[in-house]
Motif scaffolding. Structure first.
Motif, PDB file in Angstrom:
ATOM      1  N   GLU A   1       0.827  -1.214   0.000  1.00 20.01           N
ATOM      2  CA  GLU A   1       0.000   0.000   0.000  1.00 20.01           C
ATOM      3  C   GLU A   1       0.864   1.267   0.000  1.00 20.01           C
ATOM      4  N   LEU A   2       2.070   1.183   0.627  1.00 23.26           N
ATOM      5  CA  LEU A   2       2.920   2.376   0.673  1.00 23.26           C
ATOM      6  C   LEU A   2       3.539   2.691  -0.693  1.00 23.26           C
ATOM      7  N   PRO A   3       4.159   1.704  -1.402  1.00 23.14           N
ATOM      8  CA  PRO A   3       4.637   2.014  -2.755  1.00 23.14           C
ATOM      9  C   PRO A   3       3.512   2.437  -3.704  1.00 23.14           C
ATOM     10  N   GLU A   4       2.314   1.880  -3.516  1.00 23.21           N
ATOM     11  CA  GLU A   4       1.190   2.290  -4.356  1.00 23.21           C
ATOM     12  C   GLU A   4       0.877   3.760  -4.145  1.00 23.21           C
ATOM     13  N   ALA A   5       0.971   4.237  -2.908  1.00 20.98           N
ATOM     14  CA  ALA A   5       0.748   5.658  -2.636  1.00 20.98           C
ATOM     15  C   ALA A   5       1.822   6.499  -3.319  1.00 20.98           C
ATOM     16  N   ASP A   6       3.076   6.007  -3.309  1.00 20.02           N
ATOM     17  CA  ASP A   6       4.169   6.704  -4.012  1.00 20.02           C
ATOM     18  C   ASP A   6       3.834   6.881  -5.488  1.00 20.02           C
TER      19      ASP A   6
ATOM     20  N   ALA B   1      -1.897  15.561   0.016  1.00 20.60           N
ATOM     21  CA  ALA B   1      -1.823  14.133  -0.294  1.00 20.60           C
ATOM     22  C   ALA B   1      -0.389  13.628  -0.177  1.00 20.60           C
ATOM     23  N   GLU B   2       0.598  14.433  -0.670  1.00 19.49           N
ATOM     24  CA  GLU B   2       2.011  14.022  -0.588  1.00 19.49           C
ATOM     25  C   GLU B   2       2.472  13.954   0.859  1.00 19.49           C
ATOM     26  N   ASP B   3       2.078  14.933   1.672  1.00 25.94           N
ATOM     27  CA  ASP B   3       2.465  14.922   3.091  1.00 25.94           C
ATOM     28  C   ASP B   3       1.896  13.703   3.799  1.00 25.94           C
ATOM     29  N   LEU B   4       0.670  13.339   3.469  1.00 31.11           N
ATOM     30  CA  LEU B   4       0.054  12.178   4.108  1.00 31.11           C
ATOM     31  C   LEU B   4       0.801  10.892   3.742  1.00 31.11           C
ATOM     32  N   LYS B   5       1.216  10.801   2.485  1.00 29.62           N
ATOM     33  CA  LYS B   5       2.004   9.629   2.058  1.00 29.62           C
ATOM     34  C   LYS B   5       3.335   9.556   2.793  1.00 29.62           C
ATOM     35  N   ASN B   6       4.018  10.708   2.935  1.00 25.12           N
ATOM     36  CA  ASN B   6       5.309  10.735   3.635  1.00 25.12           C
ATOM     37  C   ASN B   6       5.133  10.361   5.105  1.00 25.12           C
ATOM     38  N   ARG B   7       4.055  10.833   5.732  1.00 24.15           N
ATOM     39  CA  ARG B   7       3.833  10.485   7.141  1.00 24.15           C
ATOM     40  C   ARG B   7       3.591   8.980   7.294  1.00 24.15           C
ATOM     41  N   ALA B   8       2.993   8.360   6.260  1.00 20.32           N
ATOM     42  CA  ALA B   8       2.754   6.913   6.329  1.00 20.32           C
ATOM     43  C   ALA B   8       4.072   6.153   6.481  1.00 20.32           C
TER      44      ALA B   8
ATOM     45  N   ILE C   1      -0.499   1.701   6.862  1.00 17.26           N
ATOM     46  CA  ILE C   1      -1.217   1.213   5.680  1.00 17.26           C
ATOM     47  C   ILE C   1      -2.466   2.060   5.430  1.00 17.26           C
ATOM     48  N   ASP C   2      -3.216   2.356   6.499  1.00 18.10           N
ATOM     49  CA  ASP C   2      -4.429   3.165   6.358  1.00 18.10           C
ATOM     50  C   ASP C   2      -4.096   4.557   5.819  1.00 18.10           C
ATOM     51  N   MET C   3      -3.024   5.150   6.298  1.00 20.81           N
ATOM     52  CA  MET C   3      -2.634   6.477   5.820  1.00 20.81           C
ATOM     53  C   MET C   3      -2.229   6.424   4.356  1.00 20.81           C
ATOM     54  N   ALA C   4      -1.559   5.363   3.952  1.00 19.16           N
ATOM     55  CA  ALA C   4      -1.145   5.216   2.555  1.00 19.16           C
ATOM     56  C   ALA C   4      -2.367   5.076   1.638  1.00 19.16           C
ATOM     57  N   LEU C   5      -3.338   4.290   2.091  1.00 20.27           N
ATOM     58  CA  LEU C   5      -4.569   4.134   1.299  1.00 20.27           C
ATOM     59  C   LEU C   5      -5.279   5.476   1.131  1.00 20.27           C
ATOM     60  N   GLU C   6      -5.321   6.261   2.198  1.00 22.88           N
ATOM     61  CA  GLU C   6      -5.980   7.574   2.122  1.00 22.88           C
ATOM     62  C   GLU C   6      -5.210   8.515   1.201  1.00 22.88           C
ATOM     63  N   ALA C   7      -3.895   8.456   1.247  1.00 20.58           N
ATOM     64  CA  ALA C   7      -3.079   9.308   0.371  1.00 20.58           C
ATOM     65  C   ALA C   7      -3.308   8.934  -1.090  1.00 20.58           C
ATOM     66  N   THR C   8      -3.399   7.610  -1.372  1.00 21.06           N
ATOM     67  CA  THR C   8      -3.667   7.173  -2.746  1.00 21.06           C
ATOM     68  C   THR C   8      -5.010   7.710  -3.236  1.00 21.06           C
ATOM     69  N   ALA C   9      -6.038   7.610  -2.366  1.00 23.24           N
ATOM     70  CA  ALA C   9      -7.364   8.097  -2.751  1.00 23.24           C
ATOM     71  C   ALA C   9      -7.343   9.593  -3.005  1.00 23.24           C
ATOM     72  N   LYS C  10      -6.634  10.335  -2.151  1.00 21.73           N
ATOM     73  CA  LYS C  10      -6.555  11.792  -2.335  1.00 21.73           C
ATOM     74  C   LYS C  10      -5.848  12.132  -3.645  1.00 21.73           C
ATOM     75  N   ALA C  11      -4.780  11.394  -3.962  1.00 20.14           N
ATOM     76  CA  ALA C  11      -4.029  11.666  -5.183  1.00 20.14           C
ATOM     77  C   ALA C  11      -4.883  11.423  -6.424  1.00 20.14           C
TER      78      ALA C  11
ATOM     79  N   PRO D   1     -17.004  15.346  -3.949  1.00 17.49           N
ATOM     80  CA  PRO D   1     -15.614  15.583  -3.534  1.00 17.49           C
ATOM     81  C   PRO D   1     -15.060  16.896  -4.056  1.00 17.49           C
ATOM     82  N   GLY D   2     -15.535  17.333  -5.209  1.00 22.99           N
ATOM     83  CA  GLY D   2     -15.020  18.568  -5.793  1.00 22.99           C
ATOM     84  C   GLY D   2     -15.733  19.816  -5.331  1.00 22.99           C
ATOM     85  N   GLY D   3     -16.697  19.703  -4.406  1.00 22.58           N
ATOM     86  CA  GLY D   3     -17.420  20.868  -3.914  1.00 22.58           C
ATOM     87  C   GLY D   3     -18.914  20.698  -4.090  1.00 22.58           C
TER      88      GLY D   3
END
Length: 323
Positions: free
Chosen positions: A44-49, A71-78, A91-101, A170-172
């Motif tokens: 999940e972490l490389p997928e967020a990358d 989104a990038e900061d969330l991936k780095n914190r993961a 793993i949860d943070m990486a999944l959220e970063a992927t979704a945000k990206a 999601p876009g408003g």
């Protein structure tokens, strides 16, 4: 002997280490990242990358920099959390970063609100239809939540009304509206008032004379001159008044025959009075009523012929009319 034992121990250690690496790295992916000592991470972490990099290549870093940085900061914190051995949290943070990206720079949802028909008469109804597009999470029409894909409702406004719908995603959010025009029904047709009939002529005096016409005849004879003289003297009392001559018969003969006979006799008297100068032609008219207006019975009580009654009914009436 000791050399053989040592060699066996070494082989066993190598086997254990190999199995440990094999099973320990199952479900993980090679992704060395400085300064962390790990060679393998949960996938999940490389997928967020990769998701962050794909967004960068798509220009999202320039298009919506704040959301990209979050989104990038969330991936780095993961990765930081992973290094602290809080694996599931990372793993949860990486999944959220992927979704945000993947959702970066999502345009706001759109909607269209229509009314059919847009103009109605008061007390009638119209149908509002909401159509949505884009990424829509929820929708509200006229204050009521409906399906995110849109829907319809029937409304019956008492006056011209504007209706509004909102969509959220999601876009408003997005807003659309439509105005329903309410008109009053046309007034009922006004029936024209019939003209007031002129007042009926008023009879101010009347004279009844008995002219002895021959059977089935309407000629004036010498025997009738005395009776007609009464009519002439009567009319001279009203020189400027209108005059009406009415002819009547008894009940002998058919009703149709008597009607025509009464008309001929009334007109004969009219012509005589005009000829004698008793009345101007324009001031006198004649009509017949046949046997319809008797003033005496044509038969006796026992059903026999009544000559006296029939004689009374065979008459001419001279009417003085006030217009």
């Amino acid at each position: 002997m000791q050399t053989i034992s040592a060699r066996r121990i070494l082989i066993a250690v190598i086997a254990v280490l190999s199995l440990s690496v094999m099973f320990g790295c199952a479900g993980r992916e090679y992704a060395h990242k400085d300064p962390y000592p790990y060679m393998y991470y949960h996938k999940e972490l490389p997928e967020a990358d990769r998701a962050i990099e794909a967004a960068r290549q798509a220009g999202k870093e320039r298009e919506c920099p704040e959301e990209f940085k979050a989104a990038e900061d969330l991936k780095n914190r993961a990765y930081v959390v992973y290094a602290q051995c809080r694996t599931q949290e990372a793993i949860d943070m990486a999944l959220e970063a992927t979704a945000k990206a993947k959702a970066l720079c999502t345009p706001p949802p759109r909607c269209e609100l229509t009314a059919s028909p847009k103009e109605i008469e008061k007390c009638n109804a119209t149908t509002l239809t909401l159509t949505t597009s884009g990424m829509v999470a929820s929708a509200v029409l006229d204050g009521e939540e409906i399906a995110a894909t849109g829907g319809t409702i029937a409304v019956s406004p008492a006056s011209t009304t504007s209706y509004t719908a909102k969509v959220f995603g999601p876009g408003g959010s997005g807003t659309c509206s439509v105005t329903v025009t309410v008109t009053l029904p046309p007034p009922p047709p006004v029936c024209p008032t019939p003209p007031t009939p002129p007042p009926a002529a008023k009879v101010i005096d009347r004279l009844t004379i008995h002219v002895n016409f021959d059977f089935d005849r309407s000629d004036i004879t010498e025997a009738d001159v005395a009776e007609l003289k009464k009519a002439i003297n009567f009319l001279r009392k009203y020189p400027d008044a209108g005059v009406k001559v009415e002819g009547h018969t008894d009940s002998r003969g058919t009703e149709e025959y008597n009607q025509k006979l009464s008309e001929r006799r009334a007109d004969a008297v009219r012509q005589y009075l005009i000829k004698e100068g008793a009345v101007k032609k324009a001031m006198i008219s004649a009509t017949g009523y046949g046997e319809l207006r008797p003033i005496a019975s044509n038969e006796t009580k026992d059903g026999k012929d009544n000559p006296e009654g029939r004689a009374e009914n065979r008459r001419v009436e001279i009417l003085i009319i006030s217009e």
